[in-house]
Write an enzyme that holds these catalytic residues in place. Structure first.
Site, PDB file in Angstrom:
ATOM      1  N   SER A   1      72.208  60.564  29.179  1.00  0.00           N
ATOM      2  CA  SER A   1      73.463  60.073  29.736  1.00  0.00           C
ATOM      3  C   SER A   1      74.241  61.268  30.274  1.00  0.00           C
ATOM      4  CB  SER A   1      74.259  59.372  28.636  1.00  0.00           C
ATOM      5  OG  SER A   1      75.602  59.155  29.000  1.00  0.00           O
TER       6      SER A   1
ATOM      7  N   TYR B   1      78.331  57.915  20.495  1.00  0.00           N
ATOM      8  CA  TYR B   1      77.517  57.842  21.705  1.00  0.00           C
ATOM      9  C   TYR B   1      77.273  59.246  22.258  1.00  0.00           C
ATOM     10  CZ  TYR B   1      75.779  56.282  26.239  1.00  0.00           C
ATOM     11  OH  TYR B   1      75.005  56.077  27.357  1.00  0.00           O
TER      12      TYR B   1
END
Length: 257
Positions: free
Chosen positions: A149, A162
């Protein structure tokens, strides 16, 4: 001498396991790999999207099998890999795609939310890669592709687990690439930038963050899921046999600024 031609990108005869491969970006990874000849094994907790992706994969002339399984359960990795071998006889490509993002203010973040995200995004990827590597090492070939990501590189002040999990995925990718290179197994990552999906719709429409993100991207535009399909095929194919330990950003240049 290594031969390079159009077949360098072919996945004919390969078997790919994709977690969360029926919905979101995972669906596009499944379609991309089947387009280039791979048979697909999809594991997801729910059966959402199975029928749609099955039709597309089969229209590409490839076989697809499904398993409904919570990949965070103890022993799930062994169960999943055994199911792939039982159905297809081998495993050539693992795409660790399944993930979740939960957000909250720093002082209000819940312990259970931290564990939920870390268990799915990082721990499950580790366990699946570990079991898959045992199969691939015997074959003396394989591709493990971990989905990172922008938060593999940047902070996320309301998405702590996350960001931690995606930083962890970057480290895991590098460590596994180094350890598995002697077995002719390449381990790489794909780091999507800001992609237009249902999951990011609220962010796209946010009156403050939406324009901020768009202005930060040199191309000036959010990406679309199809733009991840070519990089996925590259990392899964023999065209990338001398590429390992890389997290490839597909972000329109977002990380440049």
């Amino acid at each position: 001498m290594v031969k390079f031609d159009q077949n360098s990108f072919s996945l004919k005869g390969k078997v790919a396991l994709i977690t969360g491969g029926a919905r979101g970006l995972g669906k596009y990874y499944s379609i991309a790999l089947s387009t280039y000849g791979a048979d697909i094994f999809i594991v997801s907790r729910k059966q959402d999207g199975w029928e749609e992706v099955q039709k597309i994969i089969e229209s590409n002339g490839q076989r697809v099998e499904f398993l409904s399984q919570d990949i965070t359960e103890p022993g799930a990795a062994d169960k999943i890999i055994n199911a792939v071998i039982r159905q297809f006889g081998k495993l050539d490509i693992l795409v660790n795609n399944a993930g979740i993002q939960l957000r909250n203010d720093v002082l209000d973040f819940k312990d259970e939310d931290w564990l939920k995200v870390i268990n799915l995004n990082l721990n499950a990827s580790y366990f699946l890669a570990h079991v898959a590597a045992k199969v691939m090492s015997k074959q003396r070939s394989g591709k493990i592709i971990n989905i990172g990501s922008m938060q593999s590189y940047r902070a996320g002040k309301r998405i702590f687990p996350y960001a931690a999990s995606k930083h962890g995925i970057l480290g895991l990718t590098k460590a596994y690439a180094d350890a598995l290179a002697p077995y002719n197994i390449q381990v790489n990552g794909l780091a999507p930038g800001y992609i237009m999906t249902d999951m990011t719709k609220a962010l796209q429409e946010d009156p403050v963050r939406g324009p901020e993100i768009k202005e930060h991207i040199p191309s000036g535009e959010w990406g679309v899921p199809e733009e991840l399909m070519g990089p996925m095929v590259f990392l899964a194919s023999s065209a990338s046999d001398y590429v390992t330990g890389v997290m490839l950003p597909v972000d329109g240049g977002y990380l440049l600024r």
